[in-house]
Design an enzyme around this catalytic site. Sequence first.
Site, PDB file in Angstrom:
ATOM      1  N   CYS A  35       0.817  -1.208   0.000  1.00  0.00           N
ATOM      2  CA  CYS A  35       0.000   0.000   0.000  1.00  0.00           C
ATOM      3  C   CYS A  35       0.857   1.269   0.000  1.00  0.00           C
ATOM      4  O   CYS A  35       1.997   1.261   0.459  1.00  0.00           O
ATOM      5  CB  CYS A  35      -0.915  -0.008   1.229  1.00  0.00           C
ATOM      6  SG  CYS A  35      -2.260   1.167   1.089  1.00  0.00           S
ATOM      7  N   ASP A  50      -7.192  -3.226  10.895  1.00  0.00           N
ATOM      8  CA  ASP A  50      -5.990  -2.401  10.989  1.00  0.00           C
ATOM      9  C   ASP A  50      -5.877  -1.887  12.423  1.00  0.00           C
ATOM     10  O   ASP A  50      -6.888  -1.797  13.142  1.00  0.00           O
ATOM     11  CB  ASP A  50      -6.099  -1.218  10.009  1.00  0.00           C
ATOM     12  CG  ASP A  50      -4.759  -0.544   9.736  1.00  0.00           C
ATOM     13  OD1 ASP A  50      -3.719  -1.015  10.257  1.00  0.00           O
ATOM     14  OD2 ASP A  50      -4.752   0.466   9.005  1.00  0.00           O
TER      15      ASP A  50
HETATM   16  O1  LIG Z   1      -0.989   4.840   4.272  1.00  0.00           O
HETATM   17  C1  LIG Z   1      -1.534   5.929   4.490  1.00  0.00           C
HETATM   18  O2  LIG Z   1      -0.894   7.000   4.428  1.00  0.00           O
HETATM   19  C2  LIG Z   1      -2.975   5.988   4.842  1.00  0.00           C
HETATM   20  C3  LIG Z   1      -3.540   7.215   5.081  1.00  0.00           C
HETATM   21  C4  LIG Z   1      -4.869   7.310   5.409  1.00  0.00           C
HETATM   22  C5  LIG Z   1      -5.625   6.175   5.535  1.00  0.00           C
HETATM   23  C6  LIG Z   1      -5.073   4.930   5.309  1.00  0.00           C
HETATM   24  C7  LIG Z   1      -3.749   4.819   4.964  1.00  0.00           C
HETATM   25  N1  LIG Z   1      -3.178   3.573   4.758  1.00  0.00           N
HETATM   26  C8  LIG Z   1      -3.986   2.396   4.703  1.00  0.00           C
HETATM   27  C9  LIG Z   1      -3.344   1.102   4.494  1.00  0.00           C
HETATM   28  O3  LIG Z   1      -3.947   0.248   3.838  1.00  0.00           O
HETATM   29  C10 LIG Z   1      -2.068   0.713   5.185  1.00  0.00           C
HETATM   30  O4  LIG Z   1      -1.402  -0.220   4.392  1.00  0.00           O
HETATM   31  C11 LIG Z   1      -2.437   0.081   6.520  1.00  0.00           C
HETATM   32  O5  LIG Z   1      -2.969   1.069   7.337  1.00  0.00           O
HETATM   33  C12 LIG Z   1      -1.188  -0.515   7.210  1.00  0.00           C
HETATM   34  O6  LIG Z   1      -0.229   0.460   7.381  1.00  0.00           O
HETATM   35  P1  LIG Z   1       1.156   0.120   8.134  1.00  0.00           P
HETATM   36  O7  LIG Z   1       0.827  -0.185   9.535  1.00  0.00           O
HETATM   37  O8  LIG Z   1       1.950   1.360   7.972  1.00  0.00           O
HETATM   38  O9  LIG Z   1       1.758  -1.054   7.421  1.00  0.00           O
END
Ligand SMILES: O=C(O)c1ccccc1NCC(=O)[C@H](O)[C@H](O)COP(=O)(O)O
Length: 213
Positions: free
Chosen positions: A9, A131
């Site tokens: 992502c 999440d």
């Molecule tokens: O990634 C972002 O900046 C974001 C911003 C606003 C809403 C969602 C967002 N990300 C969503 C995702 O699918 C991420 O991959 C998920 O939250 C996991 O993130 P991480 O813990 O950093 O791997």
Amino acid sequence: MPRLTAKICGLSTADTLAAAIKGGASHVGFVFFPKSPRNLHPEQAAALIAGAPDPVMKVGVFVDPDDALLDRAVATGLDAIQLHGAEPPERVAAIRARHGLELWKAVPVRTRADLAAAASYRGAADRILYDAKTPKGADLPGGMGLRFDWKLLDGFRHPLPWALSGGLDAGNVAEAAGITGARLVDVSSGVENAPGVKDVDKIAAFLQSVARI
Ligand SMILES: O=C(O)c1ccccc1NCC(=O)[C@H](O)[C@H](O)COP(=O)(O)O
């Protein structure tokens, strides 16, 4: 069919998108949220999506989007919409009906009680993305590299197909999948050098870990 598939992502460059595709990602994610360091304008997303082959699902990530943003973003060639805000089931269902795309709804998790929200999206969403809940006042509702207690999903009767996210990386994804039984995982910060700066080697390492499971 692989035991586990992965969504990378928050991609924003051609080289990191290519690394995700080469490494075998089933899904790639593009963020449309101005407060995010991963935010893309629809024109940027269109250029990236044009270079991604069909079998890889392109997921647009939104936070309480209005219809105008959704219309512009969907026109870039998205295959799925991921809603990461406070969208109630009726709004999720309306977005799904308007665009005719697969709809993912993120459910923020800190305690077992948080999981109850998933059932309210039955009939409105196609997939739940569990999440980690981000702290009150945080700029972002996701993509912060935070994880929740994976044991909370133990024994939980999932109301919909689902995916696991939050603080995953190459070193912990096997344990996370083992504990939760996830078949699809989603990562952002765990394949970055800094917020919004993806690393091709970390993407490759994550996808290698996933392929070994
Ligand atoms: O990634 C972002 O900046 C974001 C911003 C606003 C809403 C969602 C967002 N990300 C969503 C995702 O699918 C991420 O991959 C998920 O939250 C996991 O993130 P991480 O813990 O950093 O791997």
